[in-house]
Motif scaffolding. Structure first.
Motif, PDB file in Angstrom:
ATOM      1  N   MET A   2       0.821  -1.202   0.000  1.00  0.00           N
ATOM      2  CA  MET A   2       0.000   0.000   0.000  1.00  0.00           C
ATOM      3  C   MET A   2       0.858   1.256   0.000  1.00  0.00           C
ATOM      4  O   MET A   2       0.652   2.184  -0.787  1.00  0.00           O
ATOM      5  N   LYS A 157     -16.671   6.493  -3.993  1.00  0.00           N
ATOM      6  CA  LYS A 157     -15.779   5.610  -4.739  1.00  0.00           C
ATOM      7  C   LYS A 157     -16.191   5.567  -6.207  1.00  0.00           C
ATOM      8  O   LYS A 157     -17.326   5.265  -6.539  1.00  0.00           O
ATOM      9  N   SER A 159     -15.442   4.396 -10.340  1.00  0.00           N
ATOM     10  CA  SER A 159     -14.938   3.261 -11.109  1.00  0.00           C
ATOM     11  C   SER A 159     -13.788   3.720 -11.999  1.00  0.00           C
ATOM     12  O   SER A 159     -13.933   4.667 -12.784  1.00  0.00           O
ATOM     13  N   GLU A 177      -0.965  -2.923 -12.398  1.00  0.00           N
ATOM     14  CA  GLU A 177      -0.922  -3.329 -10.990  1.00  0.00           C
ATOM     15  C   GLU A 177      -0.954  -2.105 -10.072  1.00  0.00           C
ATOM     16  O   GLU A 177      -1.583  -2.118  -9.016  1.00  0.00           O
ATOM     17  N   ILE A 180      -4.583  -0.836 -10.008  1.00  0.00           N
ATOM     18  CA  ILE A 180      -5.404  -1.744  -9.211  1.00  0.00           C
ATOM     19  C   ILE A 180      -5.112  -1.548  -7.727  1.00  0.00           C
ATOM     20  O   ILE A 180      -6.016  -1.560  -6.880  1.00  0.00           O
ATOM     21  N   GLY A 181      -3.827  -1.348  -7.391  1.00  0.00           N
ATOM     22  CA  GLY A 181      -3.447  -1.141  -5.998  1.00  0.00           C
ATOM     23  C   GLY A 181      -4.084   0.103  -5.410  1.00  0.00           C
ATOM     24  O   GLY A 181      -4.522   0.102  -4.253  1.00  0.00           O
ATOM     25  N   VAL A 183      -6.932   1.548  -6.384  1.00  0.00           N
ATOM     26  CA  VAL A 183      -8.357   1.282  -6.220  1.00  0.00           C
ATOM     27  C   VAL A 183      -8.594   0.409  -4.991  1.00  0.00           C
ATOM     28  O   VAL A 183      -9.503   0.670  -4.183  1.00  0.00           O
ATOM     29  N   ASN A 184      -7.783  -0.627  -4.809  1.00  0.00           N
ATOM     30  CA  ASN A 184      -7.933  -1.502  -3.642  1.00  0.00           C
ATOM     31  C   ASN A 184      -7.673  -0.743  -2.348  1.00  0.00           C
ATOM     32  O   ASN A 184      -8.331  -0.981  -1.322  1.00  0.00           O
ATOM     33  N   THR A 185      -6.697   0.173  -2.384  1.00  0.00           N
ATOM     34  CA  THR A 185      -6.400   0.991  -1.211  1.00  0.00           C
ATOM     35  C   THR A 185      -7.621   1.798  -0.806  1.00  0.00           C
ATOM     36  O   THR A 185      -8.003   1.847   0.374  1.00  0.00           O
ATOM     37  N   ASN A 187     -10.768   1.241  -1.682  1.00  0.00           N
ATOM     38  CA  ASN A 187     -11.916   0.394  -1.377  1.00  0.00           C
ATOM     39  C   ASN A 187     -11.808  -0.318  -0.039  1.00  0.00           C
ATOM     40  O   ASN A 187     -12.821  -0.610   0.602  1.00  0.00           O
ATOM     41  N   ASN A 188     -10.580  -0.591   0.417  1.00  0.00           N
ATOM     42  CA  ASN A 188     -10.391  -1.461   1.572  1.00  0.00           C
ATOM     43  C   ASN A 188      -9.884  -0.756   2.829  1.00  0.00           C
ATOM     44  O   ASN A 188      -9.572  -1.423   3.815  1.00  0.00           O
ATOM     45  N   ASN A 189      -9.795   0.570   2.798  1.00  0.00           N
ATOM     46  CA  ASN A 189      -9.284   1.287   3.954  1.00  0.00           C
ATOM     47  C   ASN A 189     -10.182   2.464   4.304  1.00  0.00           C
ATOM     48  O   ASN A 189     -10.929   2.962   3.462  1.00  0.00           O
TER      49      ASN A 189
END
Length: 209
Positions: A2, A157, A159, A177, A180-181, A183-185, A187-189
């Motif tokens: 992250m 959030k 898209s 990558e 994607i990282g 977006v995941n950051t 979405n998940n924090n």
């Protein structure tokens, strides 16, 4: 992972000038950065680093790189209040009124100091400036910063697919990558964690030779 992603995404303003014989202010800045690179986890050394950067600014109040570096090291110490004061000093120089990255950093520091209303204004300024820059010449790093700004401005959030469809041939396969990282950051924090990860970015290449 992250922090690596966020460090690639954002560091505050830098202004690098190549000079044959560095001025005293530049020498102080270089000493500070070299010391920080050697003793990054030592609190006493970081105090010395900040002191050297203060000296650089005292010698040359217009030396933008010293302001940028001191913000990074104040954040590393957890002194968000003084970091905010410093970035506001940098803003007063008047040389970055059209730079969205400055307003993004300002907004996050304002929010970290519980100044949400002012932070919201800074995010709106950053978004507007990114939109103008992207309209003129869309590049991937600006689009990804803009993606983050929209999240912070709207607390929503988005898209990434919409961005990639709107700006074809801008995003590269080799940086997939990375995207994607990010977006995941988001979405998940939590919002607070995302802001602190962004502000925690350290760039040890801030040195003028």
């Amino acid at each position: 992972m992250m922090k690596i992603i966020i460090c690639l995404l954002l560091c505050l303003i830098t202004s690098c000038a190549n000079v044959k014989k560095p001025s005293l202010a530049v020498q102080k800045n270089n000493q500070a950065v070299e010391l920080a690179m050697r003793y990054s986890s030592d609190s006493d050394s970081l105090n010395k680093v900040i002191s050297l950067l203060d000296e650089a600014i005292a010698i040359d109040p217009s030396y933008e790189l010293a302001y940028d570096n001191i913000v990074q090291y104040l954040i590393a110490q957890g002194d968000m209040e003084k970091a905010l004061e410093t970035i506001l000093q940098l803003e007063k120089l008047g040389t970055h009124e059209k730079d969205p990255v400055l307003f993004l950093g300002k907004g996050m520091l304002l929010e970290a100091n519980d100044k949400s209303e002012l932070a919201s204004k800074a995010y709106k300024q950053a978004a507007s400036l990114f939109e103008a820059r992207i309209k003129e010449k869309p590049v991937e790093i600006d689009l990804m910063n803009y993606f983050v700004v929209l999240y912070l401005r709207d607390n929503k959030k988005y898209s990434l697919d919409e961005f990639e469809k709107k700006y074809p041939n801008i995003f590269q396969d080799v940086t997939k990558e990375f995207r994607i990282g990010i977006v995941n950051t988001i979405n998940n924090n939590s919002r607070k964690d995302i802001i602190y990860e962004l502000l925690g970015c350290r760039n040890d290449d801030h040195i003028n030779h």
